[in-house]
Scaffold this motif. Sequence first.
Motif, PDB file in Angstrom:
ATOM      1  N   PRO A 225      47.509  42.175  53.748  1.00  0.00           N
ATOM      2  CA  PRO A 225      48.498  41.972  54.817  1.00  0.00           C
ATOM      3  C   PRO A 225      48.899  43.296  55.461  1.00  0.00           C
ATOM      4  O   PRO A 225      48.649  44.374  54.895  1.00  0.00           O
TER       5      PRO A 225
ATOM      6  N   THR B 278      53.239  46.547  51.259  1.00  0.00           N
ATOM      7  CA  THR B 278      52.563  45.338  51.710  1.00  0.00           C
ATOM      8  C   THR B 278      52.855  44.236  50.699  1.00  0.00           C
ATOM      9  O   THR B 278      53.818  44.355  49.924  1.00  0.00           O
ATOM     10  N   SER B 279      52.097  43.170  50.703  1.00  0.00           N
ATOM     11  CA  SER B 279      52.395  42.051  49.809  1.00  0.00           C
ATOM     12  C   SER B 279      51.119  41.427  49.287  1.00  0.00           C
ATOM     13  O   SER B 279      50.021  41.646  49.841  1.00  0.00           O
TER      14      SER B 279
ATOM     15  N   PRO C 293      48.773  38.386  49.061  1.00  0.00           N
ATOM     16  CA  PRO C 293      48.578  37.173  49.854  1.00  0.00           C
ATOM     17  C   PRO C 293      48.883  35.917  49.021  1.00  0.00           C
ATOM     18  O   PRO C 293      48.591  35.854  47.828  1.00  0.00           O
ATOM     19  N   THR C 294      49.483  34.937  49.673  1.00  0.00           N
ATOM     20  CA  THR C 294      49.810  33.685  48.985  1.00  0.00           C
ATOM     21  C   THR C 294      48.817  32.608  49.378  1.00  0.00           C
ATOM     22  O   THR C 294      48.144  32.710  50.396  1.00  0.00           O
TER      23      THR C 294
ATOM     24  N   PRO D 292      40.775  37.259  51.547  1.00  0.00           N
ATOM     25  CA  PRO D 292      41.588  37.572  52.723  1.00  0.00           C
ATOM     26  C   PRO D 292      41.889  39.065  52.813  1.00  0.00           C
ATOM     27  O   PRO D 292      41.856  39.759  51.799  1.00  0.00           O
TER      28      PRO D 292
ATOM     29  N   HIS E 232      42.555  39.883  42.632  1.00  0.00           N
ATOM     30  CA  HIS E 232      42.854  40.270  44.018  1.00  0.00           C
ATOM     31  C   HIS E 232      42.023  41.506  44.371  1.00  0.00           C
ATOM     32  O   HIS E 232      41.984  42.472  43.617  1.00  0.00           O
TER      33      HIS E 232
ATOM     34  N   LEU F  79      42.011  43.660  47.733  1.00  0.00           N
ATOM     35  CA  LEU F  79      42.699  43.754  49.020  1.00  0.00           C
ATOM     36  C   LEU F  79      42.363  45.076  49.695  1.00  0.00           C
ATOM     37  O   LEU F  79      42.549  46.153  49.115  1.00  0.00           O
TER      38      LEU F  79
END
Length: 331
Positions: free
Chosen positions: A27, A327-328, A330-331, A24, A292, A294
Amino acid sequence: MQMRPHRWTPPRPTPRARQTLSDPPMPPIRLLPLPGSGPEDVVVLADGRLVTGTDDGAIWRVDPASGAVERIGEAGGRPLGMHVDADGSLLICVAGRGVLRLARANAELEVVVGEIDGAPIAFPSNVVGDDDGTIYFSISTRRWPFEEWMTDILEHSGSGQLVRRDPDGHLEVLVDGLQFANGVVLAPDRSCVLVAETGAYRITRYWLTGPCAGTTDHIAENLPGSPDNMLLGSDGLVWVGIVSPRNPLLDKLFALPGVLRRIVDALPDRLTPAPVRSVWVLGLDLDGTIVHDLQREGTDYALVTAVAEHNGTLYLGSLSESAIAVTSVPT
């Protein structure tokens, strides 16, 4: 055990090196504006506030909830990598000065390590401390100052080091011959220390204990971008800022004789390889598995040199921006 400098030929980049967005995707980001530019590293205090430095030498404490910014120190040089000790004091790499300590807000910084064997430390890059007072820090290059960082990347000097300072002040070069040594992470079990090699697209591991003690290997190689600062997150992962995707021209230059690379370095900036604008961070476990990956387009933020993870939130630093990006995971 020390690694000797050697001529390094970059491996062929993997297909992921050509990605511009992750899946993904990272965010959306929001920005915490700063009074200065270039927050090269970002660390999280015990109370959740952030600390960073800017290119004017200022050290700032930032409240991520309100955005309030408070000046808490003056480095007397360009602040680079940082570490928060258990007592709340800060270890700060300062270009041209060495590794310094800020004991409390607005105190005068004290020099912890300013030279090795009588030679000043011109380009300390990142630092991490242990509870017993031992610190580990990287020296990106012994040939060039911070302002000439791209010259060292092009020259590919292999003069970076990973150094340990014992609580009694004894210094030991653990690893030599690193290609632009950068981020440093100490494993929670103290079994090893990791150092990013920005100029070699890899993360090197130096074993402190066990049957491999005193030797090195790599937990990640042929990365699709240039790793910069690294921090151990609250999730137990090693978070790495990727300052830029790999540049095909730079990869080709690395394979050429040094004299030709120096000629390229002498050309006007518009004709030399430059970092690509992107927002990119990796989260890896201590064995090097990417958990991750990102990425976002570098339209509103770019040149990510640092990422600090705290309870699922990511705080990003940059070599050029005038803000910390938030930012964070992703879950």
